[in-house]
Design an enzyme around this catalytic site. Structure first.
Site, short mmCIF file in Angstrom:
data_model
loop_
_atom_site.label_atom_id
_atom_site.label_comp_id
_atom_site.label_asym_id
_atom_site.label_seq_id
_atom_site.Cartn_x
_atom_site.Cartn_y
_atom_site.Cartn_z
N LYS A 31 -0.91 -4.39 -3.13
CA LYS A 31 -2.10 -3.48 -2.81
C LYS A 31 -2.28 -1.93 -3.60
O LYS A 31 -1.86 -1.10 -2.50
CB LYS A 31 -2.12 -4.16 -1.34
CG LYS A 31 -3.95 -4.00 -0.53
CD LYS A 31 -4.00 -2.67 -0.35
CE LYS A 31 -5.17 -2.36 -0.03
NZ LYS A 31 -5.37 -0.71 0.59
N SER A 77 0.71 -0.97 0.38
CA SER A 77 -0.21 -0.19 0.00
C SER A 77 0.68 0.89 -0.08
O SER A 77 1.20 1.75 -0.98
CB SER A 77 -0.62 0.12 1.44
OG SER A 77 -2.00 1.27 1.23
N ASP A 116 10.42 5.53 -10.15
CA ASP A 116 9.57 5.96 -11.49
C ASP A 116 10.43 7.78 -11.47
O ASP A 116 11.07 8.28 -13.10
CB ASP A 116 8.00 6.90 -11.60
CG ASP A 116 7.49 5.30 -11.84
OD1 ASP A 116 8.42 4.49 -12.03
OD2 ASP A 116 6.40 5.29 -12.46
#
Length: 427
Positions: A314, A289, A300
């Protein structure tokens, strides 16, 4: 001309005639479904072998409706709703595990560090087969939480099937107060800080930034090993602000629901507390999460090298919606996406460099030692008696040496973070 006018008139009349009929048909289907539900409700209330009230039946119907949607949507009784608010504040009684549903089974997402569950040896991916002798087969997630939680000092017996094991084991765990401490530090070498975040709670970002500031008072910060292993997640706003600590601008994460127009983006902002030194971030199957949001953003944006094992996966957003009677629902309303548009859901974050954890050879059975930091291991902890500055420095170096000796992932992360400036020069 008359023919054309007739065709247009026919099409308009046809449209006006068909649209209301479709709406009426849809409403008719809804009415029939509600009629059937009402019939079943009356039949069960009148004929079930044991007395049962309409309220119980309706509550159970709501539970079933939500829990059939996905593993994270659920109904919260007034008591559950209060517990949920206490949990995010960072302190509650229990054994200290984050659990989820997987194909009808209760699984451990991650044990929270320094809790009874963690010390008892529970691991990410463990399946909970029984709770105090009661089978978890077809048990709801909230019912499992209720059975596991309890007053401090009481015990709960869990029948656990460890991942990659064929034989379940029974584990007795004494419940305790789950600690609010969510940030831990250790100087690995002069200038290289090990920074561990155990959960994303209301105080996480504040504690993390204070830990970095405190370290900088005594050291010139050269690099960070950021440990998100076995961090089960928590609050979205804390995930955003933690990531923002290491990013100056750009997207951190965005959430997208059913309606494309409801996309919401979260951005980094430049501020005086931004940390710009090289960093390596550690993840594993227990990173879920909010941990995945941070790791995905850092990856990224090419801000950190991600090392370890693939995360839990998740990537859904749950909204807590209060109801008029004090109860509430936790409803999945959107999915998380990394800055490049990757969905985390059921995929997780793949590390840039996959390095599985290897248990120390001298103690391969004690898996708990892999991330354990005790009070005596924390930088700046209170000593038992007076010690000289040199003694403290030597002791700190010994702790770092011990950690590096028993944790191959931290050891590799340190070497990598020291080498990152040189690697960038080569590129």
């Amino acid at each position: 001309m008359r023919v054309t006018l007739w065709i247009v008139t026919f099409l308009l009349l046809f449209t006006l005639a068909v649209a209301p009929a479709q709406t009426i048909a849809a409403k008719g289907d809804q009415f029939e479904a509600l009629k059937t539900f009402s019939q079943v409700l009356d039949l069960v209330e009148s004929n079930y072998v044991k007395p049962v009230t309409k309220k119980e039946l309706i509550d159970n119907s709501i539970k079933g409706m939500l829990e059939e949607l996905d593993p994270h949507s659920t109904y919260l009784t007034p008591e559950d709703f209060k517990d949920m608010q206490v949990d995010t504040a960072g302190k509650f009684s229990g054994i200290g595990i984050e659990i989820s549903m997987d194909q009808g089974r209760i699984i451990v997402v991650s044990p929270i560090e320094d809790t009874p569950a963690y010390k008892a040896g529970l691991l990410a991916g463990d399946i909970i087969l029984e709770i105090d002798g009661e089978s978890t087969q077809d048990m709801t997630l909230m019912d499992a939480v209720k059975l596991i939680r309890g007053e401090k000092g009481t015990s709960v017996n869990l029948l656990i099937l460890h991942k990659d094991s064929n034989k379940p084991v029974e584990v007795a765990i004494v419940r305790g107060t789950i600690p609010i401490v969510n940030v831990k530090t250790q100087s690995l070498e002069d200038g290289y800080l090990y920074l561990r975040l155990t959960k994303f709670q209301e105080s996480s970002t504040k504690n993390l930034r204070e830990a970095i500031t405190e370290y900088r008072k005594k050291h010139t910060l050269k690099g960070i090993v950021f440990d998100l292993r076995n961090n089960p997640g928590g609050l979205l706003n804390q995930a955003v602000s933690v990531a923002d600590t290491f990013l100056e601008d750009g997207t951190i994460v965005y959430i997208q629901g059913r309606d494309p127009a409801n996309r919401k983006d979260f951005y980094a902002t430049k501020n005086a507390e931004d940390v710009k030194v090289p960093m390596v971030t550690l993840i594993n199957a227990g990173s879920a999460s909010a941990s995945e949001i941070v790791a995905g953003a850092l990856q990224d944006r090419k801000r950190s090298l991600i090392v370890g094992e693939r995360s839990f996966g998740k990537g859904s957003v749950q909204q807590i919606i209060p109801l008029s009677d004090g109860s509430g629902i936790k409803l999945t309303t959107a999915l998380y996406y990394t800055p490049s548009g990757r969905s985390i859901q059921a995929k997780g974050i793949d590390p840039d460099l996959r390095i599985p954890f290897e248990a120390p050879r001298e103690d391969e059975n004690n898996l708990r030692d892999r991330f354990t930091l005790r009070e005596k291991d924390l930088s700046g902890h209170l000593e038992n008696g007076q010690k000289t500055a040199k003694h403290k420095k030597d002791e700190d170096a010994e702790k770092a040496k011990d950690m590096l000796a028993r944790d191959n992932q931290v050891r590799m992360a340190l070497e990598l973070v020291k080498s990152l400036p040189r690697m960038k020069e080569i590129q």
